[in-house]
Every structure is written in C-alpha cells, then in structure tokens.
Design an enzyme around this catalytic site. Sequence first.
Site, mmCIF file in Angstrom:
data_model
loop_
_atom_site.group_PDB
_atom_site.id
_atom_site.type_symbol
_atom_site.label_atom_id
_atom_site.label_comp_id
_atom_site.label_asym_id
_atom_site.label_seq_id
_atom_site.Cartn_x
_atom_site.Cartn_y
_atom_site.Cartn_z
ATOM 1 N N GLY A 66 44.716 20.700 59.716
ATOM 2 C CA GLY A 66 44.367 20.305 61.079
ATOM 3 C C GLY A 66 43.095 20.971 61.522
ATOM 4 O O GLY A 66 42.331 21.500 60.712
ATOM 5 N N ALA A 67 42.897 20.902 62.797
ATOM 6 C CA ALA A 67 41.676 21.422 63.379
ATOM 7 C C ALA A 67 41.515 22.908 63.091
ATOM 8 O O ALA A 67 40.405 23.408 62.985
ATOM 9 C CB ALA A 67 41.704 21.201 64.872
ATOM 10 N N GLY B 159 49.923 20.614 55.531
ATOM 11 C CA GLY B 159 49.181 20.010 56.637
ATOM 12 C C GLY B 159 47.780 20.549 56.695
ATOM 13 O O GLY B 159 47.452 21.563 56.082
ATOM 14 N N GLY C 166 42.711 24.616 60.487
ATOM 15 C CA GLY C 166 42.690 25.029 59.093
ATOM 16 C C GLY C 166 43.868 24.429 58.366
ATOM 17 O O GLY C 166 44.482 23.465 58.831
ATOM 18 N N VAL C 167 44.173 25.025 57.215
ATOM 19 C CA VAL C 167 45.197 24.455 56.351
ATOM 20 C C VAL C 167 46.534 25.140 56.617
ATOM 21 O O VAL C 167 46.583 26.327 56.932
ATOM 22 C CB VAL C 167 44.790 24.642 54.879
ATOM 23 C CG1 VAL C 167 45.765 23.938 53.963
ATOM 24 C CG2 VAL C 167 43.388 24.120 54.666
ATOM 25 N N VAL C 168 47.609 24.373 56.485
ATOM 26 C CA VAL C 168 48.951 24.921 56.683
ATOM 27 C C VAL C 168 49.703 24.869 55.356
ATOM 28 O O VAL C 168 49.676 23.854 54.661
ATOM 29 C CB VAL C 168 49.727 24.119 57.743
ATOM 30 C CG1 VAL C 168 51.050 24.798 58.038
ATOM 31 C CG2 VAL C 168 48.905 23.962 58.999
ATOM 32 N N LYS D 182 49.698 29.329 58.543
ATOM 33 C CA LYS D 182 48.497 28.621 58.953
ATOM 34 C C LYS D 182 47.302 29.520 58.698
ATOM 35 O O LYS D 182 47.271 30.667 59.146
ATOM 36 C CB LYS D 182 48.624 28.311 60.443
ATOM 37 C CG LYS D 182 47.578 27.429 60.996
ATOM 38 C CD LYS D 182 48.030 26.870 62.345
ATOM 39 C CE LYS D 182 49.199 25.914 62.188
ATOM 40 N NZ LYS D 182 49.465 25.094 63.352
ATOM 41 N N ASP E 9 45.029 21.124 73.525
ATOM 42 C CA ASP E 9 45.035 20.178 72.413
ATOM 43 C C ASP E 9 46.425 19.580 72.198
ATOM 44 O O ASP E 9 46.972 19.599 71.106
ATOM 45 C CB ASP E 9 44.522 20.857 71.143
ATOM 46 C CG ASP E 9 44.088 19.825 70.085
ATOM 47 O OD1 ASP E 9 43.906 18.647 70.458
ATOM 48 O OD2 ASP E 9 43.941 20.195 68.916
#
Length: 796
Positions: free
Chosen positions: A520-521, A518, A523-525, A539, A634
């Site tokens: 997202g806002a 994933g 960073g990368v997962v 994360k 969020d």
Amino acid sequence: MGKRPKANISGISLMAAVSLLLLSLNIAFLLQSVVSQRNSTIFPGSSISPATPNSSYWLSPSGIYAFGFIPRGSDGYSVGIFVAGIPPKTVVWMANRDDPPVPANSTLSLSASGGLLLQSTQSKGIAIPGQTTVSASMLDSGNFVLYNSQQNIIWQSFDRPTDTILEGQHLSAGQELYSGASDKNPSTGIFRIKMQDDGNLVMYPINTPDSATYAYWASNTGGKGNTVKLNLADNGLLYLMNGTGQYLTNITKEGHAVSNILYRARFDPDGIFRLYSYNITKKGDWSTVYASTNDRCNPKGVCGLNAFCINNDQIPDCQCLPGFDFVRVDNKTSDCERSFTAPSCKAADKPSDYNISVVNNIALEDISYAVVTLENSDECEKECMQDCNCEAATYEGRSCVKQRFPIRYSRRDLNSPKILFVKVGQEVMSNAGEPVRPEGGRKEKIRVDVLVISLALTGLTAAAIIICSIFFYNNRRVWLYKTVPADGSGRIIDDVAPRLFTYDEMAEITGDFHEEIGRGAFGVVYKGTMQNGQEVAVKRLDGVSVDGEREFQNEIKTIGRTHHRNLVRLLGFSLDRSNRLLVYEYMSNGSLANLLFASEKVLFWEDKMRIVRNVARGLLYLHEECETQIIHCDIKPANILIDENRCAKISDFGLSKLLKPNQTNTFTNIRGTRGYVAPEWHKNLPVTTKVDVYSFGVVLLEIICSRRNMDQSLPEEEIILEQWVYDCFQAGELQRLIVEGDGVERRQLERMVKVAIWCTLEEPSLRPNMRKVLLMLEGTVEISDPPSPTSFISCI
Ligand SMILES: *[C@@H]1O[C@H](CO)[C@@H](O)[C@H](O)[C@H]1NC(C)=O
Ligand SMILES: *[C@@H]1O[C@H](CO)[C@@H](O)[C@H](O)[C@H]1NC(C)=O
Ligand SMILES: *[C@@H]1O[C@H](CO)[C@@H](O)[C@H](O)[C@H]1NC(C)=O
Ligand SMILES: *[C@@H]1O[C@H](CO)[C@@H](O)[C@H](O)[C@H]1NC(C)=O
Ligand SMILES: *[C@@H]1O[C@H](CO)[C@@H](O)[C@H](O)[C@H]1NC(C)=O
Ligand SMILES: *[C@@H]1O[C@H](CO)[C@@H](O)[C@H](O)[C@H]1NC(C)=O
Ligand SMILES: *[C@@H]1O[C@H](CO)[C@@H](O)[C@H](O)[C@H]1NC(C)=O
Ligand SMILES: *[C@@H]1O[C@H](CO)[C@@H](O)[C@H](O)[C@H]1NC(C)=O
C-alpha cells in the site's frame, strides 16, 4: 441592627431602597474589617485587567459584589459580577458567557462614547448604551449600572440576567434565564426558564418551542397578561406580580429572615430553579431554601435520546432503553443508539427475530403513530410484536400506544402506571463477537429493589474498571519508558503496549519477509507468526518523514494508546537498522476492498450496515474519544480490514503524520487517496476531522452500491459514483443503485444514501461530525434532505 419591618405591598420601591440601604449598612459593618470603605463611582478612562491583581475588578461600596475579571479554565478570564465578600466567589452574572475566555493581558475600560469595552485579541463591547456615559457604578445590590449626565441609568446588568436573579431584580415578559453548562462551566447549558408574555413562568429544555409539550414546570399563571414579573424580595420571597401590584403567586414561602441574610435565586445547570441564602453573621456555606422540584429526573432532557432517567437517592442516573447503548460509552448524558440490527420488514413473518423488553413505571414524550384500545398489556405487547413497524409501545389505561423513535424525555416515575415495551432484536455481532447487552431477556420486569441492586453492582463494576485501567495504564508506562528490553526478549502482552522488537526478531517472525500479503501507500505488508503462534501482519514503512527515533516513538505511543474494537491493534514496532516496522494483529478476512470489489460473494445488506457502523464507531473514537485526536486522512476500503468475526476494523490510523507529504504510489501530492480525499485538500483549507467524514461518505456509497467510486467501464453518467447517486436521489430512483435481492430495505437505503450525501458535501462545515453520523445511521435522529453536494462552496 434589629429586625426590619416586614415587607409591605405598598411603596415597594421605597421598601426596596430602604432595605438595600440597611443591607448595605449591615454588610458594610460586617465586612469593614476586610474591605475599607471606598467610593465606587467609576469614570470614563478607568480600566481593569487581570494582569494587575489588585485592580482586576471594581468593588461595590461594601465590598460584597464585584464587577470584573473572573478566572475561567486554566489561564483565561471572563467578565462578570461575582460575590466578592463571601468565598468561594459565586458568579451571579456573566458577559458574553459563550465566548471563549480572554487572556490575562486583556483590559476592560469605560469610555464615554463606547460604554464598557473589552480589549483582548479583538475588542468587544460588554455594555454599549446608546448615549454618552458619564459614570458607572457597581452597586451593593449586585447591579452594575452606567449613568448619563442626568444621572439616569442607561445600561444595567439587572436588565440582562444570565442564570441568576438577585434581591430587587426581576424577570419581565419575554425574558429568560439559561442554565449554565455545569457548575464549573458557566456557558449556556441545556435548560431555560421563561417569563412568557401570557404571564406564565415556564421551564423548557433549550431549542424547543414555547409549547406545553416541552414544559416541565410552570407557575400556572397563564392568561395574566404581559405585565407579570418574577421578583425576588429581600426577605427571600420569590413571587410573581402583575403591573398593578397584584401578587399572583408566591413561589417561595413568605417569612424568611431579612437581616444579615443574602439571597440569590439561580436556574441551576440541572434545570432546577433554586433559592439560596447566606447567613452573614454565621458565615459558612450558601444553603438551599427552595428548589422548584426535588426530582432531579424531572427536567426534560436530563438524559439523551433513547435514554431514561432514574432517580437514585436524589442523584439522576441515565440508562439506555433495552437494546440501546450509549453513543459515548464514558458519557451517561450522551444519546443512546441501537445495539442491534433491525431486520427489515420483508422478513417480518418471523416474529421470533425479536424479543420484547419491558420497562415499568415510565413517563415519556408521547409521539405515537397509532393508538389501539386493548384489554390488557399482554395484548399490547403482542400487537407491537405483530406490527413490523412497531419498535416500541406504551400501555396505560387500555391504550396501547405505538411510539416513534427517538424516545425523548423518558424517566422512571413510580407514580406512573405506564408500561413501555421495546422490541429488541438479535444483538450486534460486530462487537468482536460479544453481545453488547447481557440482559434483554424475555419480559423482564424491572422492580425497584432489583434496580437498586443492579445500580450498586454497576457502581462496583465501574470502580473495578477504573482500577484496572489505572493499573494497565501504569504498567504500560513502565513498559514504554523503563523496561523495554534492548534485546526485545519477552512475549507480547496484548493489553499493555506496543512492544519494541529488534530487526532480527522481525526477520524471524516473518520468515525473512517472505510472505507478502499486501502493498500500500505506506509500504509492503508481510505475514508473520509470533513465537506463541499468534498470527501478525508486519508493515514495513517507506519514506518516513519523522526522523528522530524519539519523535517516531512518540507517534507510535499515540497509536499504541488507542484501544477500540473497531481499530486494528498495533502490537509492536521496530526501529532497528533504519528500518521502520510495525506489527499489527492479523485480520483473517482481508480488506473491505477485497470483499466489495474482488469477491465473488455478494455482501448482504445487513453485513454492509454492520460494517458501516463499525467504521463509524472506530472513526468517532479516533476523532473524539482517544487521548490525542487522530485524523486518519486515508479512509478507504483497502484500509478497512475484516476479522474472523466479520467485524470491521480501521487500519493505518495515525500513520499520515509519520509520512512525507509527497509520498507517491497511490498518493497524489496530497495525503490520502485520490477519489476519497475531501475537496478542502485542494484548496489549502485547514484540515479537520471533516476530511475523514468525507472519505467515510465515499466509502459508504461504495458499500451501498458495491462498486468503486470511479469506474470508467460504466456508462458516462455513472462513472463518478457521487454524481450518479445524487442524480438517482433527486430523480427518486434509488433502486437503480443496488443489485436486487441482497435484502435491502427501501427506507434504509434512502437513509444511507442521505447520510452519504451529507458526508460528501463540498463545504466541510455542512458535513455532520461522526457522532451525528452514527445517530443518523442508527435512525435515532431524523435526517433532513441533503442540499446539492456543491452548495455553499466557500470562495477561498
Ligand atoms: C465619588 O468621588 C467623586 C469624585 O471623586 C465624587 O464626585 C462623587 O460624589 C463621590 N461619590 C460618593 C458616593 O461619594
Ligand atoms: C497595586 O496598584 C498600585 C497602583 O494602583 C501599584 O502601585 C501597586 O504596586 C500595586 N500593588 C501590588 C501588590 O500589585
Ligand atoms: C496578549 O498577549 C498575546 C501573547 O501572549 C499577544 O499576542 C496579544 O497581542 C496580547 N494582547 C494584548 C491586547 O496586549
Ligand atoms: C392585576 O391583577 C388584578 C387582579 O387579578 C387585575 O384586576 C388587574 O387588572 C391586573 N393588572 C394588570 C395590569 O393586568
Ligand atoms: C404572597 O406574599 C405576600 C407578601 O408576604 C402576601 O401579601 C400575599 O398575600 C401572598 N400572596 C399569595 C397569593 O400567597
Ligand atoms: C445567622 O447566624 C447567627 C449566628 O449563628 C444566628 O444567631 C442567626 O439566627 C442566623 N440567622 C438565621 C436567619 O438563621
Ligand atoms: C456528554 O455528552 C453531552 C451530550 O452529548 C455533552 O454535552 C457533554 O459535554 C458530554 N460530557 C462529557 C464529559 O464529555
Ligand atoms: C429471545 O430470548 C430467548 C430466550 O432468552 C433467546 O434465546 C433469544 O436469542 C432471544 N432473541 C433475540 C432476538 O434476542
């Protein structure tokens, strides 16, 4: 100092005057060793303040009562009257009891033109008579009075009782006493006792009309006219008398001792009116002379909605109805909500979806929608089972009464033959797969002895839980502060705390960060596997605003301290080599965004409702139940993850605080994701938990309609989901919002839409809080029609 003559009807004021004099002489005599005789007249210009300990109150001549500052909470004060001569101080009157406490540098002063003024952050009138004040006095009766130049009383505290009546004081037509919130908190509580215009003295829960339906105690003197007053005589006689001096009823027995005994009658926080006495010679404690009832379950509203009260050794205990759970697990006076999903009436041809639970000997507020005459209780049970709309029914004397929810004011009353049947459906599977209630078996007759045993067991369990949590808490602290191994060796202990990992360990767990799952806002997962085989999500945070390791660790600790079945668990973190990495439990079913927008599978209505409740519970926990309040900022489908039991959990909570405000990606220059952010972000209004409520509302709409909140591919009027939903709601065309055939039930659909509109109102203060939202979702409270989304826009 012999016994005084017994109270006589004629010349009551003379009697009162004489006895007051005698009383004050008694007290003066007894207390003179402590308090020296003083002149209690107060003149304009005098002032008191908690900052000067030897003048923070004005004493009555004998020193028994005092008017002034009363410590409240850790460092605040309220203004009131208290019994100064008898420790511990007992408050008998309080000014503006619902105002927040004032700081120690506040002053209270008497002014000729303005009466009593309290100067703290702003100035406020405590007593504002309409005319010039010449003097004031704290009397030995406990009355604080202001006089004009003719020595007439122009204001007195006896005219404005809070929860207490003192000797010589009365309650006249239209006046009410409000119970305090608790013994420690004197602000307005949940019960009232009213001297009604019809001459009846009646107790009610607050916020109810003066109607017999809500009354739980009455003097039964209705129809005696508006001259009736409740009085407390100096011999402890609490009585009702009409304007011509006729005794209507004596509430307490006559003939209590007069000399050296002080009486006060208080409407207590538990909704019971009690008369207390204090033996001045003997000292000791106040003792209870009279109580309006000994059944502490009797006051209506002791327990919340859908809970019932059980009197257990004089201690009231609230329990949820079968199939219900406390909204706040730790608070037994909170309301109860359904712990199962009610199948829709469409599927009602399968009655086996329900079981019926029985509660015997119950009393409750009867709000029925149908009454059927039946020969026995089994038929009543069957009748309710076969009626899809019947959720609960009572049976008594051949009447089978189908009840409406929420069920209020219910309690176990061993004198009542009434039986309550409650339909209990399949237990909620959302709660990490565990059924919420172990019981709920078929026709389980609760007997008193069984009940006592189960209560005892409940007590033991509670004790065990407390001990365990203390143990874990202590252990966790050890983990965090002392023994976090520098090399990160050791295994994750799930229930303890987020663990500190080294960067190398993280690299190993994630196979050098190779499987990206994933982006997202934040960073990368990456996906990872622990040494013990547990799958995790790692994360990598970009743009962390909190610089110092210490601050970062503090935030992580806050996040790590949250434990809730609807929150994704933080297992560990790493701060090595300027990398900020977070290790979360892995959620095998992906995000709600995938499920809603990308999946081929249609999400059934029931699943949707379960997810909605999961998210609401998680948010309620963040807002109200964890140690430090967390505003998520969020909430969106991408941040709601689904585990292997299809239980929804909120992720990324607590991170908004860690990140730079101007984070890019899906971020605008405000925190949160476009489309889900509440309007107040744009307006520089203070950010409260209501921003999450707004985002929750948007997500709820997306779940209901299975589409994104903004979809350019749709016809123009449908592009913005909120607008489209409101239009359909107004036009009464809600069916246009949904795909036919996903098992949706019309009544439920309308309820959900209403909740969503309430949550997405522009004006934050109009949005419900998450607790209310949960009750609305469960259908345990009525939902009124929401106003137009843009109404009451504040003009800031
Ligand atoms: C209290 O003192 C004031 C002035 O010092 C005086 O006018 C008043 O009469 C006194 N009151 C009593 C009850 O002694
Ligand atoms: C009590 O108040 C007087 C003034 O009224 C002041 O001079 C004195 O220092 C105070 N005593 C204490 C112990 O605060
Ligand atoms: C009381 O103290 C606070 C700061 O502690 C100050 O802001 C406030 O102005 C003070 N109020 C008065 C009436 O002195
Ligand atoms: C008080 O009660 C007596 C006896 O019931 C009645 O005669 C009288 O009129 C009442 N007084 C008022 C003011 O209602
Ligand atoms: C109430 O008490 C008073 C005073 O003791 C007595 O005279 C009166 O008869 C009593 N009234 C009733 C209704 O018991
Ligand atoms: C109050 O206490 C004194 C001393 O213990 C005792 O003699 C007296 O009887 C008590 N009065 C009452 C009304 O109980
Ligand atoms: C428990 O819930 C009730 C009603 O919701 C609330 O008034 C009360 O303050 C709560 N008590 C605690 C200790 O949270
Ligand atoms: C009803 O009770 C039976 C027997 O205890 C149980 O197997 C079944 O799951 C229950 N049904 C519901 C809906 O709770």
